[in-house]
Design a protein around this motif. Sequence first.
Motif, short mmCIF file in Angstrom:
data_model
loop_
_atom_site.label_atom_id
_atom_site.label_comp_id
_atom_site.label_asym_id
_atom_site.label_seq_id
_atom_site.Cartn_x
_atom_site.Cartn_y
_atom_site.Cartn_z
N MET A 68 0.84 -1.19 0.00
CA MET A 68 0.00 0.00 0.00
C MET A 68 0.87 1.24 0.00
O MET A 68 1.86 1.31 0.71
N ARG A 69 0.51 2.20 -0.75
CA ARG A 69 1.28 3.43 -0.86
C ARG A 69 0.44 4.58 -0.33
O ARG A 69 -0.73 4.70 -0.62
N THR A 70 1.07 5.44 0.43
CA THR A 70 0.36 6.55 1.05
C THR A 70 0.74 7.86 0.39
O THR A 70 1.91 8.16 0.25
N LEU A 71 -0.27 8.63 -0.03
CA LEU A 71 -0.04 9.99 -0.51
C LEU A 71 -0.40 10.90 0.63
O LEU A 71 -1.56 11.15 0.91
N THR A 72 0.61 11.37 1.36
CA THR A 72 0.34 12.11 2.58
C THR A 72 0.06 13.56 2.28
O THR A 72 0.33 14.07 1.20
N GLY A 73 -0.49 14.23 3.28
CA GLY A 73 -0.88 15.61 3.10
C GLY A 73 -2.34 15.72 2.71
O GLY A 73 -2.91 16.79 2.70
N THR A 74 -2.97 14.60 2.38
CA THR A 74 -4.39 14.60 2.04
C THR A 74 -5.19 13.81 3.05
O THR A 74 -6.41 13.81 3.01
N GLY A 75 -4.51 13.10 3.95
CA GLY A 75 -5.20 12.32 4.95
C GLY A 75 -5.81 11.05 4.40
O GLY A 75 -6.67 10.45 5.03
N ALA A 76 -5.38 10.59 3.23
CA ALA A 76 -5.97 9.41 2.62
C ALA A 76 -4.90 8.39 2.32
O ALA A 76 -3.76 8.71 2.05
N PHE A 107 -4.30 5.09 -0.25
CA PHE A 107 -4.86 4.57 -1.47
C PHE A 107 -4.32 3.18 -1.74
O PHE A 107 -3.12 2.95 -1.70
N ALA A 108 -5.21 2.24 -2.03
CA ALA A 108 -4.78 0.90 -2.41
C ALA A 108 -4.24 0.92 -3.82
O ALA A 108 -4.51 1.83 -4.60
N ALA A 109 -3.44 -0.11 -4.14
CA ALA A 109 -2.86 -0.19 -5.48
C ALA A 109 -3.97 -0.15 -6.52
O ALA A 109 -4.99 -0.80 -6.40
N GLY A 110 -3.75 0.64 -7.57
CA GLY A 110 -4.74 0.75 -8.62
C GLY A 110 -5.47 2.08 -8.61
O GLY A 110 -6.04 2.49 -9.60
N LEU A 111 -5.47 2.80 -7.47
CA LEU A 111 -6.15 4.08 -7.41
C LEU A 111 -5.21 5.23 -7.74
O LEU A 111 -5.66 6.33 -8.00
N LEU A 112 -3.91 4.98 -7.70
CA LEU A 112 -2.95 6.02 -8.01
C LEU A 112 -2.20 5.71 -9.29
O LEU A 112 -1.86 4.57 -9.56
N LEU A 113 -1.96 6.75 -10.06
CA LEU A 113 -1.05 6.66 -11.19
C LEU A 113 0.21 7.41 -10.84
O LEU A 113 0.17 8.41 -10.13
N PHE A 114 1.34 6.97 -11.35
CA PHE A 114 2.54 7.77 -11.26
C PHE A 114 2.54 8.71 -12.44
O PHE A 114 2.24 8.32 -13.56
N ALA A 115 2.84 9.97 -12.19
CA ALA A 115 2.75 10.99 -13.23
C ALA A 115 3.55 10.57 -14.44
O ALA A 115 4.69 10.17 -14.35
N GLN A 169 0.96 22.85 -12.07
CA GLN A 169 1.71 22.28 -10.95
C GLN A 169 2.45 21.03 -11.41
O GLN A 169 1.97 20.27 -12.24
N LEU A 170 3.63 20.84 -10.84
CA LEU A 170 4.45 19.66 -11.09
C LEU A 170 3.96 18.55 -10.17
O LEU A 170 3.91 18.72 -8.95
N CYS A 171 3.57 17.40 -10.74
CA CYS A 171 3.01 16.29 -9.96
C CYS A 171 3.82 15.02 -10.19
O CYS A 171 4.35 14.81 -11.28
N VAL A 172 3.87 14.15 -9.19
CA VAL A 172 4.50 12.85 -9.37
C VAL A 172 3.53 11.70 -9.14
O VAL A 172 3.85 10.55 -9.41
N ALA A 173 2.33 11.97 -8.63
CA ALA A 173 1.32 10.94 -8.46
C ALA A 173 -0.04 11.58 -8.68
O ALA A 173 -0.25 12.74 -8.36
#
Length: 299
Positions: A1-9, A11-19, A72-76
């Motif tokens: 599982m990977r966490t995108l912090t700063g949003t309080g959420a 995300f399980a695999a499949g909900l995030l894309l890498f930019a 904005q520059l994004c990585v996820a």
Amino acid sequence: MRTLTGTGAVFAAGLLLFAGDVGSAGRDAGAAPTAPSASAPAAYPRNLIPDGYTGRFRIGAMVLQDEHHGPQLCVAAFTSNPPQCGGLDIPNWSWDGLPSETAAATKWGSYVLIGTVDGTTFRLTEPARAATDDDRGLFRQRLWPGSSIPCPTPAGGWRPVDPARTTHEAFAAAYGMVNAQPDYAGSWLGRLTPPDGTNDPDKVVLVVRFTGDLARHEVEIRAAYGGAICVTAAERSMAELTRIQVDEASEPGTTSSVDPVTGILGIEVFVGTQARQRELDARYGPGVIVLTGLLIPID
């Protein structure tokens, strides 16, 4: 599982894309193909800069603008259509001459950028260009758990000991049980055959790490599941590593993940510093947290 912090959420695999891996809806004519993600070599280990660094950075990443913010520059990014993401503001960005995609008042694309950083701002020092397949080394790498089997191969090889209980249902029951143990430290599937898109219990070894009584855990797992298992020791539990993750990876724009194979907490930030890595080593011990900068220093 990977966490995108700063949003309080979380995300399980499949909900995030890498930019750089977004789809093609609304692609402008002549848009460059999406650049795949991969790790990038750098003069600075893991892109960690020394004290006093004032030079430029390079990165391959998505740039996205929508009704809520400018470029904005994004990585996820969320895998919605259009994608959603946030990152460093680029005040001198221009879309002129660059291929892009558009949908629902959102514009985005994958680019190679060079510039300087000041807080939450990335300022271009030369025009951005569209990313190509040759730029894959500049894009963030997907991190997947390995498939190694750290236990000795038993006599006769890895195979189910009770085929009647080597089922998906029994596997799910065993997996739920091990995850509920206080000293659980991670798990993964050791594959006996090349991946084929399935998790056939006859073709995998369930590898589980604990910090406590390995013999007891093996007996309990074996009572629920008849497939091949490997129970091995770990220094820190997943609960402990998750607490550290919450404490140390809560800044906006930070991503983090625990590698169940190594028991290492990886933290990625836009600008990584050698000083912060030293602080983390002093607080938790060397090798517990591995810090990586997403922006690649080039001066």
